[in-house]
Design a protein around this motif. Structure first.
Motif, PDB file in Angstrom:
ATOM      1  N   LEU A  97       0.827  -1.200   0.000  1.00  0.00           N
ATOM      2  CA  LEU A  97       0.000   0.000   0.000  1.00  0.00           C
ATOM      3  C   LEU A  97       0.866   1.257   0.000  1.00  0.00           C
ATOM      4  O   LEU A  97       0.558   2.239  -0.683  1.00  0.00           O
ATOM      5  CB  LEU A  97      -0.926  -0.016   1.207  1.00  0.00           C
ATOM      6  CG  LEU A  97      -1.850   1.193   1.368  1.00  0.00           C
ATOM      7  CD1 LEU A  97      -2.738   1.355   0.144  1.00  0.00           C
ATOM      8  CD2 LEU A  97      -2.688   1.060   2.627  1.00  0.00           C
ATOM      9  N   THR A 102       2.014   1.890  -3.369  1.00  0.00           N
ATOM     10  CA  THR A 102       0.921   2.288  -4.258  1.00  0.00           C
ATOM     11  C   THR A 102       0.566   3.761  -4.110  1.00  0.00           C
ATOM     12  O   THR A 102       0.362   4.465  -5.112  1.00  0.00           O
ATOM     13  CB  THR A 102      -0.322   1.428  -3.975  1.00  0.00           C
ATOM     14  OG1 THR A 102       0.009   0.048  -4.188  1.00  0.00           O
ATOM     15  CG2 THR A 102      -1.475   1.811  -4.887  1.00  0.00           C
ATOM     16  N   VAL A 146       1.833   4.812   6.517  1.00  0.00           N
ATOM     17  CA  VAL A 146       0.642   3.975   6.363  1.00  0.00           C
ATOM     18  C   VAL A 146       0.157   3.507   7.725  1.00  0.00           C
ATOM     19  O   VAL A 146      -1.050   3.519   8.018  1.00  0.00           O
ATOM     20  CB  VAL A 146       0.938   2.781   5.437  1.00  0.00           C
ATOM     21  CG1 VAL A 146      -0.232   1.794   5.434  1.00  0.00           C
ATOM     22  CG2 VAL A 146       1.211   3.254   4.024  1.00  0.00           C
ATOM     23  N   LYS A 181      -3.984  -6.010   6.184  1.00  0.00           N
ATOM     24  CA  LYS A 181      -4.011  -5.827   4.739  1.00  0.00           C
ATOM     25  C   LYS A 181      -5.161  -4.907   4.376  1.00  0.00           C
ATOM     26  O   LYS A 181      -6.112  -4.731   5.154  1.00  0.00           O
ATOM     27  CB  LYS A 181      -4.144  -7.178   4.018  1.00  0.00           C
ATOM     28  CG  LYS A 181      -2.899  -8.044   4.142  1.00  0.00           C
ATOM     29  CD  LYS A 181      -2.964  -9.253   3.217  1.00  0.00           C
ATOM     30  CE  LYS A 181      -1.681 -10.046   3.286  1.00  0.00           C
ATOM     31  NZ  LYS A 181      -1.667 -11.178   2.329  1.00  0.00           N
ATOM     32  N   PHE A 182      -5.073  -4.357   3.185  1.00  0.00           N
ATOM     33  CA  PHE A 182      -6.026  -3.334   2.778  1.00  0.00           C
ATOM     34  C   PHE A 182      -6.614  -3.691   1.419  1.00  0.00           C
ATOM     35  O   PHE A 182      -5.960  -4.352   0.596  1.00  0.00           O
ATOM     36  CB  PHE A 182      -5.334  -1.965   2.706  1.00  0.00           C
ATOM     37  CG  PHE A 182      -4.686  -1.534   3.992  1.00  0.00           C
ATOM     38  CD1 PHE A 182      -5.361  -0.710   4.872  1.00  0.00           C
ATOM     39  CD2 PHE A 182      -3.411  -1.966   4.323  1.00  0.00           C
ATOM     40  CE1 PHE A 182      -4.765  -0.308   6.062  1.00  0.00           C
ATOM     41  CE2 PHE A 182      -2.807  -1.571   5.504  1.00  0.00           C
ATOM     42  CZ  PHE A 182      -3.482  -0.747   6.379  1.00  0.00           C
ATOM     43  N   PRO A 223      -7.578  -2.502  -2.116  1.00  0.00           N
ATOM     44  CA  PRO A 223      -7.266  -1.384  -3.034  1.00  0.00           C
ATOM     45  C   PRO A 223      -8.499  -0.614  -3.478  1.00  0.00           C
ATOM     46  O   PRO A 223      -8.422   0.590  -3.737  1.00  0.00           O
ATOM     47  CB  PRO A 223      -6.575  -2.078  -4.208  1.00  0.00           C
ATOM     48  CG  PRO A 223      -6.082  -3.375  -3.672  1.00  0.00           C
ATOM     49  CD  PRO A 223      -7.054  -3.765  -2.620  1.00  0.00           C
ATOM     50  N   ILE A 258      -9.241   1.837  -0.786  1.00  0.00           N
ATOM     51  CA  ILE A 258      -8.205   2.872  -0.778  1.00  0.00           C
ATOM     52  C   ILE A 258      -8.446   3.872  -1.906  1.00  0.00           C
ATOM     53  O   ILE A 258      -8.313   5.097  -1.719  1.00  0.00           O
ATOM     54  CB  ILE A 258      -6.813   2.236  -0.893  1.00  0.00           C
ATOM     55  CG1 ILE A 258      -6.558   1.296   0.293  1.00  0.00           C
ATOM     56  CG2 ILE A 258      -5.743   3.295  -0.993  1.00  0.00           C
ATOM     57  CD1 ILE A 258      -6.611   1.966   1.648  1.00  0.00           C
TER      58      ILE A 258
END
Length: 609
Positions: free
Chosen positions: A390, A393, A401, A424-425, A427, A430
């Motif tokens: 992330l 990105t 982060v 975890k994220f 996308p 986000i």
């Protein structure tokens, strides 16, 4: 050797007409008898046409004698092997084991009718019907008489070539034998088979008519065996006198329709055993079905069993061998969901639980989970990215982060907590947050004047207050630079950013600033704050702030072993040894977990040492 045409004509000048339904061996018996020959003493068999060949349908040697047209007509009613390994009789295909070759069953009533119709025996006897060669038939549906294969006088089996058309080797007339009658309703299965072969009025059935006759007989036998003898019974072990009732039970179930066949299969599931083990639940019926070659019977049965599987939510593991698609297409088992997620069993259960799909998950092989939901979850789990990914990105550091995550601006996905022990994220989420930060800012080729990217401005202002101001609307983005990603692409005006900085003369400082001022690690500063040496408060956002004056006094008075070791270019252990040798002991010792982790010395004492 095959006899020459003229030789055959000299030996057999009298040619009785072929009777429809008469096989080759039967016609040759009548041919020999019409010409005054005794088959057993005739030299005809020694000239290349043995009875065993005729019984198996090898009639090519008869062409020079009878002509091709007559032989082709005879062949239709003679069981003969074809290239697929099956047997062809009257246009129907059979398995080789379903046909009798050496011995012959017969109906006393049929032979008696032939004699009654032709008492002088001038037109020949219709002594053999083609359907008498089918081994599974037990009775004649024309006369309702049990078929026999033994002489009523000598007890010998009725072997082909051992006697005349309707006479035994001992000379007894088989048409005068005893008659064992049976009820017509008890031979419905036999009537269907004989009707398909043209020996009796046809009894159409929508299910069986779709199958070759040999497959239809096998289906009736196997299904009837399961219904009458149990799921683990074998057809070969059923006693001979019980086989007609067994075949009739299967025929009755099939005649009621495909739904009743499925009910009969489903009845096998009532026995002990887990429904997930379909092979065990269906017993010998499943073993026979699994061994069937590719064809109409296998496909038809696969559809019937698939319907049973669908209704009972049974596991279909290894079912791909029998059908092109699972019988329950819209649901899968938890074990199959594990393959979708590519995770361990515990993680799979946690993911399903987090998504609210934990339905009957303890039976892990049963199809109880919606396939589409699992596919959606698997796609989401597959696109989750970790902190490092992330950060790359959106163009900030992993530490930033973590700050945004701790502040609640970038929240880890709830599904990620179940799928992985690391945050975890998603996308997609986000991108939604970044779009909210960008607002309606135009897309530009170059950065606007007097602007800075959010990632750059955060170095002086702080990533958390800056992102929160963008989301709250206190700051508006002035443009998005094409070709850049994340916070590097979002630009804001540099004018007015100073108000987001904490004033330098503020009486309170944050934890990072206080840690750097004291030269201590964060896990060392926390026990110091807990012991009350430095006053702390919490701001409106819940963040801990340290009193700047207390920090300055504490720094002027105390020095940590880390700072001493760095200043003297040695290790903390060596510093402790030197101070102990000089008689200087720590002014503050903190042991938050039962072990001394923080040692602070009076700065003046250390200077004198």
């Amino acid at each position: 050797m095959n006899p020459a045409p003229e030789q055959g004509g000299a030996i057999f000048p009298i040619r009785p007409p072929h009777i429809p339904g008469e096989p080759a061996c039967g016609y040759m018996l009548r041919l020999a008898e019409a010409n005054g020959y005794d088959w057993r003493r005739s030299s005809f068999a020694s000239r290349g046409i043995p009875m065993n060949d005729l019984a198996h349908g090898r009639t090519s040697a008869l062409i020079p004698i009878l002509g091709r047209e007559t032989v082709e007509r005879i062949e239709r009613f003679t069981p003969r092997s074809i290239q697929s390994g099956k047997v062809l009789l009257h246009g129907e295909t059979f398995q080789s084991a379903q046909i009798l070759y050496g011995r012959q069953s017969f109906c006393v009533g049929c032979w008696a009718d032939d004699v009654a119709d032709d008492p002088d025996r001038t037109r020949g006897r219709r002594h053999v019907r083609c359907w008498w060669s089918v081994a599974t038939l037990s009775a004649c549906p024309i006369h309702c008489i049990r078929l026999n294969d033994r002489c009523h006088e000598c007890g010998r089996t009725n072997n082909r070539g051992a006697g005349g058309p309707c006479s035994c080797h001992c000379g007894a007339d088989l048409s005068r034998g005893p008659r064992a009658t049976v009820a017509r309703e008890a031979i419905a299965a036999d009537a269907y088979v004989v009707g398909r072969l043209g020996g009796a009025p046809n009894c159409p059935d929508p299910v069986l008519d779709r199958l070759p006759l040999g497959d239809a007989i096998a289906l009736m036998q196997r299904l009837g065996c399961c219904l009458t003898a149990g799921r683990d019974a074998r057809v070969s072990r059923v006693r001979q006198e019980h086989r007609p009732a067994m075949m009739l039970a299967g025929f009755e179930a099939i005649r009621l329709g495909e739904e009743h066949v499925e009910d009969a299969i489903e009845a096998l599931l009532e026995g002990p055993g887990k429904l997930d083990q379909l092979r065990i639940q269906l017993g010998q019926f499943y073993c026979w079905f699994a061994a069937l070659p590719k064809g109409e019977l296998q496909e038809w049965l696969a559809e019937r069993i698939a319907n049973v599987v669908r209704r009972n939510r049974i596991s279909w593991q290894n079912w791909e061998r029998h059908v092109s698609s699972p019988p329950v297409r819209d649901h899968i088992s938890a074990s199959q969901a594990k393959g979708f997620f590519d995770r361990g069993w515990d993680r799979t259960v946690a993911i399903l639980d987090a998504a609210g799909l934990r339905t009957d998950i303890d039976v892990r092989c049963r199809p109880t989970i919606d396939r589409r939901h699992v596919e959606t979850l698997a796609a989401k789990v597959g696109r989750l990215i970790d902190v490092e990914g992330l950060a790359l990105t959106i163009g900030i550091t992993p530490a930033s982060v973590r700050k945004l995550s701790k502040a609640g601006i970038l929240s880890p996905d709830p599904l990620a907590r179940a799928a992985s022990r690391h945050p975890k994220f998603d996308p997609v989420e986000i991108e939604d947050i970044l779009a909210r930060m960008a607002g309606r800012a135009p897309l530009l080729q170059t950065p606007p004047p007097q602007s800075s990217s959010v990632a750059s401005a955060a170095r002086s202002v702080g990533i958390v207050p800056l992102c929160r101001a963008l989301l709250d609307g206190r700051i508006a983005a002035c443009g998005r630079v094409e070709g850049l990603q994340g916070l590097q692409a979002i630009h804001i005006r540099t004018v007015g950013l100073t108000e987001f900085r904490r004033p330098a003369d503020s009486p309170w400082v944050g934890l990072p600033e206080g840690r750097r001022a004291l030269g201590m690690r964060l896990n060392g500063l926390i026990p110091v704050l807990a012991s009350g040496h430095i006053r702390t408060i919490k701001d409106v956002r819940g963040h801990r702030l340290l009193c700047r004056a207390d920090v300055d006094r504490f720094k002027a008075r105390y020095v940590s072993t880390t700072e001493l070791a760095r200043a003297r270019g040695t290790s903390a252990k060596a510093v402790l040894s030197e101070l102990a040798a000089a008689g200087i002991h720590p002014a503050i010792e903190l042991a938050p977990r039962g072990r001394v982790e923080v040692r602070l010395f009076e700065r003046n004492d250390c200077k004198s040492a």
